[in-house]
Scaffold this active site. Sequence first.
Site, short mmCIF file in Angstrom:
data_model
loop_
_atom_site.label_atom_id
_atom_site.label_comp_id
_atom_site.label_asym_id
_atom_site.label_seq_id
_atom_site.Cartn_x
_atom_site.Cartn_y
_atom_site.Cartn_z
N THR A 45 39.29 32.76 36.81
CA THR A 45 39.70 31.66 35.94
C THR A 45 38.82 30.44 36.20
OG1 THR A 45 41.96 32.49 35.92
CG2 THR A 45 41.66 30.19 35.27
N ASN A 85 41.33 43.63 29.54
CA ASN A 85 42.32 43.82 30.60
C ASN A 85 43.57 44.56 30.14
OD1 ASN A 85 42.24 41.11 29.29
ND2 ASN A 85 44.29 40.97 30.15
N GLN A 143 37.35 42.48 34.76
CA GLN A 143 37.97 43.81 34.90
C GLN A 143 36.93 44.91 35.07
OE1 GLN A 143 41.12 44.81 35.17
NE2 GLN A 143 42.21 42.92 34.69
N SER A 161 36.16 38.65 40.16
CA SER A 161 37.39 38.28 40.87
C SER A 161 37.71 39.36 41.90
CB SER A 161 38.54 38.15 39.87
OG SER A 161 39.71 37.80 40.54
N ALA A 162 37.82 38.97 43.17
CA ALA A 162 37.98 39.94 44.26
C ALA A 162 39.27 40.76 44.11
CB ALA A 162 37.98 39.21 45.60
N CYS A 209 49.42 37.60 32.95
CA CYS A 209 49.49 36.18 32.62
C CYS A 209 50.39 35.91 31.43
CB CYS A 209 48.10 35.64 32.31
SG CYS A 209 46.99 35.88 33.65
N1 PLP Z 1 39.66 37.58 32.95
C1 PLP Z 1 40.22 38.80 32.90
C2 PLP Z 1 39.69 39.80 31.92
C3 PLP Z 1 41.29 39.12 33.73
O1 PLP Z 1 41.85 40.31 33.66
C4 PLP Z 1 41.76 38.13 34.64
C5 PLP Z 1 42.92 38.41 35.51
O2 PLP Z 1 44.01 38.67 35.08
C6 PLP Z 1 41.14 36.87 34.67
C7 PLP Z 1 40.09 36.65 33.81
C8 PLP Z 1 41.58 35.82 35.64
O3 PLP Z 1 41.21 36.19 36.92
P1 PLP Z 1 41.72 35.40 38.23
O4 PLP Z 1 43.06 35.97 38.53
O5 PLP Z 1 40.71 35.76 39.30
O6 PLP Z 1 41.72 33.96 37.94
#
Ligand code: PLP
Length: 384
Positions: free
Chosen positions: A74, A153, A181, A199-200, A326
Amino acid sequence: MPRPIYLDNNATTPVDKRVLEAMMPFFVEDFGNPSSRTHAYGWAADEAIARAREQVAALISGEPERVVFTSGATEAINLAIKGIARAQSRKGRHVIVTQTEHRAVLDVCRSLERDGFEVTYLPVDQAGIIDVYLLQETIRDDTILVGVIWANNETGVIQPIDEIAEIVRAKRCLLLSDSTQAVGKIPVSASQADLLTISAHKFYGPKGVGALYLGGGRPIIRLTSQIDGGGQEGGLRGGTLNTPGIVGLGMAADIALHEMEAEGLRIAQLRDRLESTITERLEGTRVNGAGSPRLPHTTSIRFPGVSAGKLIPQLHELAVSAGSACSSGSGRPSHVLKALGLTDEEAGASIRMGLGRFTTEAEIDTALDAIVNKVETQWTLSPS
Ligand code: PLP
């Protein structure tokens, strides 16, 4: 009561024990601040960060100095979109993204709109893929950025990123791909887009750490920092680096680099069995995004006439979701499934399952029994 079988690996994954082990020394022994240049504590942390930077770059065949560590995808998305919008607003104030982006991208775009930018939301077809010719026509002289999610996702649908990149580059525009993803699950190469997000916690690393990869073959990308203070990460992201988290991200990347191929094949087989058994045994069930290239571990299945919101709590032996984590509290139909042309009812009849490194065959058998039995006994399917 035994804990439910975890089939929500798109929301997050458990930390791999090897990752945790690599992180542990950096909490207590090697706890130094990597910016401390005057003693061994700082040097040890700095060396660990440098190694993690190399590991992350290696996973995407990139260059370590182009990795900007963040608190997750994010933040990487905020830095990319707002950073480019602020740095390049003289060139133009138009941005293009797809309708099936994650909310992390869509919410940032809404924020840009409030600041006077114009955003075009590109549609997708029934299989979840954008029309590259429409993209080509939509890019204008004042377009500064195109954002296309690498792999969705909710559905796992993978966009034709090379074709998209060719079009965007021919128009002298920048391509951001939200690869959150995809990284660690399928091959992603830094040269395929100008900006990538990582994203780890999506590939068995810790939560709260990630990266923006800047560069893909470009000498320099002008963007403005969104967090000022301290000058870390080349001045692009201030704040003391999260050394244990970054070490975890590096280790997760290293494991993915070596195990991704075999793991992907194993998981895809389980996922395919899950899909084929459900669609054969429950008449009218459909896989959302079927026919498109998809991530190996993701499936979104539609059960006509069923309310996912009511079915999921009945599947108490499974941890699954109706869509993205989310949006799971919003109660609104998924914008991703609606973009594929599903009605509100069809979107609300869909369940997402995300398999992972630790998913076993026996768990898939149990999941299949639970889903088929529950739907057969409690619901009347209404195949179209
Ligand atoms: N983008 C995608 C496609 C995601 O699946 C996610 C996580 O749900 C994010 C962004 C956000 O990632 P983070 O949880 O590392 O902020």
